[in-house]
Write a protein that holds these residues in place. Structure first.
Motif, PDB file in Angstrom:
ATOM      1  N   ILE A 196       8.762   4.216   3.165  1.00  0.00           N
ATOM      2  CA  ILE A 196       9.506   5.548   3.766  1.00  0.00           C
ATOM      3  C   ILE A 196       9.372   6.495   2.683  1.00  0.00           C
ATOM      4  O   ILE A 196       9.588   6.562   1.576  1.00  0.00           O
ATOM      5  CB  ILE A 196      11.080   5.208   4.098  1.00  0.00           C
ATOM      6  N   VAL A 197       8.672   7.756   3.179  1.00  0.00           N
ATOM      7  CA  VAL A 197       8.520   8.911   2.404  1.00  0.00           C
ATOM      8  C   VAL A 197       9.749  10.073   2.965  1.00  0.00           C
ATOM      9  O   VAL A 197       9.677  10.445   3.882  1.00  0.00           O
ATOM     10  CB  VAL A 197       7.146   9.413   2.414  1.00  0.00           C
ATOM     11  N   ASP A 198      10.596  10.036   2.207  1.00  0.00           N
ATOM     12  CA  ASP A 198      11.696  10.823   2.289  1.00  0.00           C
ATOM     13  C   ASP A 198      11.360  12.229   2.167  1.00  0.00           C
ATOM     14  O   ASP A 198      11.432  12.766   0.905  1.00  0.00           O
ATOM     15  CB  ASP A 198      12.981  10.499   1.818  1.00  0.00           C
ATOM     16  N   GLU A 199      10.976  13.266   2.955  1.00  0.00           N
ATOM     17  CA  GLU A 199      10.683  14.620   2.926  1.00  0.00           C
ATOM     18  C   GLU A 199      11.836  15.606   3.137  1.00  0.00           C
ATOM     19  O   GLU A 199      11.547  16.619   3.759  1.00  0.00           O
ATOM     20  CB  GLU A 199       9.243  14.851   3.490  1.00  0.00           C
ATOM     21  N   ALA A 200      12.920  15.401   2.905  1.00  0.00           N
ATOM     22  CA  ALA A 200      13.849  16.115   3.263  1.00  0.00           C
ATOM     23  C   ALA A 200      14.129  17.344   2.944  1.00  0.00           C
ATOM     24  O   ALA A 200      14.284  18.562   3.576  1.00  0.00           O
ATOM     25  CB  ALA A 200      15.325  15.302   2.986  1.00  0.00           C
ATOM     26  N   TYR A 201      13.281  17.781   1.737  1.00  0.00           N
ATOM     27  CA  TYR A 201      13.247  19.082   1.284  1.00  0.00           C
ATOM     28  C   TYR A 201      11.919  19.867   1.391  1.00  0.00           C
ATOM     29  O   TYR A 201      11.582  20.674   0.619  1.00  0.00           O
ATOM     30  CB  TYR A 201      13.717  19.237  -0.043  1.00  0.00           C
ATOM     31  N   ALA A 202      11.023  19.142   1.861  1.00  0.00           N
ATOM     32  CA  ALA A 202       9.613  19.483   2.185  1.00  0.00           C
ATOM     33  C   ALA A 202       9.318  20.974   2.103  1.00  0.00           C
ATOM     34  O   ALA A 202       8.218  21.399   1.576  1.00  0.00           O
ATOM     35  CB  ALA A 202       8.777  18.660   3.199  1.00  0.00           C
ATOM     36  N   GLU A 203       9.999  21.527   3.105  1.00  0.00           N
ATOM     37  CA  GLU A 203       9.537  23.176   3.362  1.00  0.00           C
ATOM     38  C   GLU A 203       9.942  23.778   2.022  1.00  0.00           C
ATOM     39  O   GLU A 203       9.264  24.873   2.203  1.00  0.00           O
ATOM     40  CB  GLU A 203      10.670  23.570   4.417  1.00  0.00           C
ATOM     41  N   PHE A 204      10.659  23.434   1.155  1.00  0.00           N
ATOM     42  CA  PHE A 204      10.930  24.361  -0.245  1.00  0.00           C
ATOM     43  C   PHE A 204       9.795  24.090  -1.063  1.00  0.00           C
ATOM     44  O   PHE A 204       9.868  24.496  -2.263  1.00  0.00           O
ATOM     45  CB  PHE A 204      12.099  23.887  -0.518  1.00  0.00           C
ATOM     46  N   SER A 205       8.764  23.050  -0.849  1.00  0.00           N
ATOM     47  CA  SER A 205       7.893  22.983  -1.840  1.00  0.00           C
ATOM     48  C   SER A 205       6.879  24.129  -2.313  1.00  0.00           C
ATOM     49  O   SER A 205       6.832  25.157  -1.157  1.00  0.00           O
ATOM     50  CB  SER A 205       6.825  21.593  -1.418  1.00  0.00           C
ATOM     51  N   HIS A 206       6.370  24.215  -3.274  1.00  0.00           N
ATOM     52  CA  HIS A 206       5.377  25.110  -3.671  1.00  0.00           C
ATOM     53  C   HIS A 206       4.022  25.040  -2.812  1.00  0.00           C
ATOM     54  O   HIS A 206       3.816  24.165  -2.362  1.00  0.00           O
ATOM     55  CB  HIS A 206       4.988  25.183  -5.296  1.00  0.00           C
ATOM     56  N   ALA A 207       3.508  26.196  -2.724  1.00  0.00           N
ATOM     57  CA  ALA A 207       2.427  26.093  -1.686  1.00  0.00           C
ATOM     58  C   ALA A 207       1.190  25.217  -2.383  1.00  0.00           C
ATOM     59  O   ALA A 207       1.095  25.261  -3.633  1.00  0.00           O
ATOM     60  CB  ALA A 207       1.810  27.795  -1.834  1.00  0.00           C
ATOM     61  N   GLY A 208       0.640  24.631  -1.570  1.00  0.00           N
ATOM     62  CA  GLY A 208      -0.586  23.711  -1.732  1.00  0.00           C
ATOM     63  C   GLY A 208       0.202  22.346  -2.290  1.00  0.00           C
ATOM     64  O   GLY A 208      -0.746  21.298  -2.266  1.00  0.00           O
ATOM     65  N   THR A 209       1.450  22.308  -2.135  1.00  0.00           N
ATOM     66  CA  THR A 209       2.039  20.689  -2.414  1.00  0.00           C
ATOM     67  C   THR A 209       1.800  19.782  -0.832  1.00  0.00           C
ATOM     68  O   THR A 209       2.352  20.356   0.126  1.00  0.00           O
ATOM     69  CB  THR A 209       3.469  20.894  -2.678  1.00  0.00           C
ATOM     70  N   PRO A 210       1.180  18.912  -1.089  1.00  0.00           N
ATOM     71  CA  PRO A 210       0.708  17.776   0.117  1.00  0.00           C
ATOM     72  C   PRO A 210       2.075  17.255   0.704  1.00  0.00           C
ATOM     73  O   PRO A 210       2.592  16.671  -0.086  1.00  0.00           O
ATOM     74  CB  PRO A 210      -0.404  17.028  -0.333  1.00  0.00           C
ATOM     75  N   SER A 211       1.754  16.889   2.033  1.00  0.00           N
ATOM     76  CA  SER A 211       2.789  16.110   2.673  1.00  0.00           C
ATOM     77  C   SER A 211       2.223  14.724   2.914  1.00  0.00           C
ATOM     78  O   SER A 211       1.105  14.702   3.161  1.00  0.00           O
ATOM     79  CB  SER A 211       3.389  16.842   4.046  1.00  0.00           C
ATOM     80  N   ALA A 212       3.015  13.798   2.949  1.00  0.00           N
ATOM     81  CA  ALA A 212       2.494  12.265   3.230  1.00  0.00           C
ATOM     82  C   ALA A 212       2.458  12.252   4.516  1.00  0.00           C
ATOM     83  O   ALA A 212       1.700  11.276   5.119  1.00  0.00           O
ATOM     84  CB  ALA A 212       3.656  11.322   2.930  1.00  0.00           C
ATOM     85  N   LEU A 213       2.477  13.374   5.380  1.00  0.00           N
ATOM     86  CA  LEU A 213       2.162  13.362   6.887  1.00  0.00           C
ATOM     87  C   LEU A 213       0.601  13.139   7.039  1.00  0.00           C
ATOM     88  O   LEU A 213      -0.076  12.509   7.931  1.00  0.00           O
ATOM     89  CB  LEU A 213       2.500  14.702   7.462  1.00  0.00           C
ATOM     90  N   GLU A 214      -0.083  13.671   5.885  1.00  0.00           N
ATOM     91  CA  GLU A 214      -1.847  13.527   6.021  1.00  0.00           C
ATOM     92  C   GLU A 214      -2.059  12.114   5.941  1.00  0.00           C
ATOM     93  O   GLU A 214      -3.186  11.776   6.464  1.00  0.00           O
ATOM     94  CB  GLU A 214      -2.191  14.374   4.584  1.00  0.00           C
ATOM     95  N   LEU A 215      -1.232  11.337   5.247  1.00  0.00           N
ATOM     96  CA  LEU A 215      -1.647   9.784   5.043  1.00  0.00           C
ATOM     97  C   LEU A 215      -1.512   9.093   6.211  1.00  0.00           C
ATOM     98  O   LEU A 215      -1.738   7.844   6.291  1.00  0.00           O
ATOM     99  CB  LEU A 215      -0.878   9.208   4.052  1.00  0.00           C
ATOM    100  N   LEU A 216      -0.687   9.464   7.605  1.00  0.00           N
ATOM    101  CA  LEU A 216      -0.121   8.524   8.635  1.00  0.00           C
ATOM    102  C   LEU A 216      -1.385   7.973   9.171  1.00  0.00           C
ATOM    103  O   LEU A 216      -1.089   6.714   9.698  1.00  0.00           O
ATOM    104  CB  LEU A 216       0.677   9.381   9.276  1.00  0.00           C
ATOM    105  N   PRO A 217      -2.463   8.627   9.703  1.00  0.00           N
ATOM    106  CA  PRO A 217      -3.434   7.880  10.541  1.00  0.00           C
ATOM    107  C   PRO A 217      -3.757   6.691   9.404  1.00  0.00           C
ATOM    108  O   PRO A 217      -4.461   6.620   8.576  1.00  0.00           O
ATOM    109  CB  PRO A 217      -4.448   8.834  10.341  1.00  0.00           C
ATOM    110  N   GLY A 218      -3.976   5.425  10.343  1.00  0.00           N
ATOM    111  CA  GLY A 218      -4.230   4.205   9.906  1.00  0.00           C
ATOM    112  C   GLY A 218      -3.313   3.312   9.102  1.00  0.00           C
ATOM    113  O   GLY A 218      -3.539   2.437   8.797  1.00  0.00           O
ATOM    114  N   ARG A 219      -2.332   3.898   8.918  1.00  0.00           N
ATOM    115  CA  ARG A 219      -1.157   3.314   8.108  1.00  0.00           C
ATOM    116  C   ARG A 219       0.086   2.967   8.950  1.00  0.00           C
ATOM    117  O   ARG A 219       0.976   3.976   9.139  1.00  0.00           O
ATOM    118  CB  ARG A 219      -0.912   4.192   6.963  1.00  0.00           C
ATOM    119  N   GLU A 220       0.376   1.844   9.702  1.00  0.00           N
ATOM    120  CA  GLU A 220       1.358   1.743  10.530  1.00  0.00           C
ATOM    121  C   GLU A 220       2.402   1.274  10.058  1.00  0.00           C
ATOM    122  O   GLU A 220       3.501   1.299  10.601  1.00  0.00           O
ATOM    123  CB  GLU A 220       0.734   0.446  11.413  1.00  0.00           C
ATOM    124  N   ARG A 221       2.419   1.120   8.731  1.00  0.00           N
ATOM    125  CA  ARG A 221       4.002   0.600   7.871  1.00  0.00           C
ATOM    126  C   ARG A 221       4.225   1.989   7.062  1.00  0.00           C
ATOM    127  O   ARG A 221       5.453   1.883   6.582  1.00  0.00           O
ATOM    128  CB  ARG A 221       3.342  -0.380   7.053  1.00  0.00           C
TER     129      ARG A 221
END
Length: 366
Positions: A196-221
């Motif tokens: 579980i990647v808890d990104e509760a504060y993700a919208e406040f990240s500095h520009a260019g900070t990646p989100s684990a949403l990018e990693l979802l394809p192919g990772r069912e767990r």
């Protein structure tokens, strides 16, 4: 032992709950509340009006159960997150804590283990205990960072069923690189761990900070959790959500309570999502104050962590209790997170931030 505690102990409470204290922060009536990482800017008038109208429409149907699948809400959340996500990838609950609880109900429980890396969000062990899940902790470096190599090694050794990765991390505000998430996911293969990647504060990240949403394809767990409490200023509405493989959302249907999201909650969240641009404009203002706090604390000789959240965790405080109390006496409430030499402050409005910094300078000077 207090009388109330004695009464509690006379009840046939589960043994693993005895002696525990509930989650919570001081709720004091002071002018400036900077202790629980709320969005201090509130809702713009146009968003208030939209929510009021949306809820009013929902009221006419309150004699009926709400949409059990909250279809419109999931559609809007998928559109907001992007990354090729569809409605089948989205789940929501009454705050991200309920979402995390449902994950533990589905994938944790007696005989299973959840793991995280303190200092981190203090609800993780409470959620584990509430679901009968054993909780184990990993270690961070002395500066509270977590490397991919260290995290992976610890996950392989512990072989947990669930791993919590909080990024930006609470209470430190620091973001994890995607290499940490990838390494933990791979290390958890042997124990078939849900990550579980808890990104509760993700919208406040500095520009260019990646989100684990990018990693979802192919990772069912892999699960990425978010909330509308922070960036969307809806802490009082209680709406959390996640993105994951469709089979994960199917698993959560097995444990959710019937009609768990009220019609009023759905109407509120839908209206807010329709005005996301106006709400995210406030996020940019908060980030300005956050960066201002980091800069000025550094000038004061303190040690603020680099923050990608809407708060700043800072060390170098010789007497945290004195500083906390001195700020409180000036009407400013911040958070003592129980880490020696450290405190945490939410980035407020410009006026609130000025009040905090002004009083802090006085206390340090004294």
């Amino acid at each position: 032992m207090t009388e109330q505690l004695e009464k509690l102990n006379r009840l046939p409470l589960r043994d693993d709950l005895r002696g525990l204290t509930p989650y919570g922060a001081p709720q004091l009536d002071v002018p400036i509340l900077l202790n629980v990482n709320e969005n201090t800017h509130g809702l713009p008038q146009e968003v208030q009006d939209a929510i009021t109208a949306s809820v009013q429409r929902a009221v006419s149907g309150l004699n009926r159960y709400p949409d059990r699948e909250f279809t419109e809400l999931r559609t809007r959340l998928a559109g907001y997150l992007g990354h090729g996500l569809g409605i089948e990838n989205i789940w929501a609950g009454n705050g991200s804590n309920e979402v995390l609880q449902q994950i533990l109900q589905a994938f944790g429980g007696p005989g299973r283990t959840a793991m995280s890396f303190p200092p981190t969000y203090s609800m993780y062990p409470l959620l584990a205990s509430g679901t009968g899940t054993r909780y184990v902790t990993g270690d961070r470096a002395a500066d509270f960072t977590l490397s991919a190599e260290s995290a992976a090694e610890q996950v392989r050794a512990a072989a947990p069923n669930i791993v919590f990765l909080c990024t930006p991390n609470n209470p430190t505000g620091t973001a994890l690189g995607l290499d940490v998430v990838e390494a933990v996911y791979e290390a958890g293969t042997a124990s078939d761990a849900i990550v579980i990647v808890d990104e509760a504060y993700a919208e406040f990240s500095h520009a260019g900070t990646p989100s684990a949403l990018e990693l979802l394809p192919g990772r069912e767990r892999l699960i990425v959790s978010r909330t509308m409490s922070k960036a969307f200023a809806l802490a009082g509405a209680r709406l959390g959500y996640l993105a994951a493989a469709p089979e994960v959302t199917d698993a959560l249907r097995l444990v959710r309570l019937p009609y768990h999201l009220s019609a009023v909650t759905q109407a509120t969240a839908n209206a807010a999502l329709a005005h996301a641009d106006a709400l995210l404009a406030n996020v940019e203002d908060i980030k300005v104050q956050r960066d201002r706090i980091v800069a000025e604390l550094t000038e004061l000789g303190l040690q603020p962590a680099a923050s990608d959240a809407n708060f700043v965790f800072f060390g170098g405080v010789e007497d945290p209790k004195r500083i906390w109390q001195g700020l409180l006496e000036a009407g400013v409430l911040i958070r003592d997170v129980g880490i020696p030499g450290h405190l945490r402050v939410t980035a407020g409005t410009e006026a609130e931030t000025t009040a905090f910094l002004t009083r802090l300078r006085e206390l340090l000077g004294a």
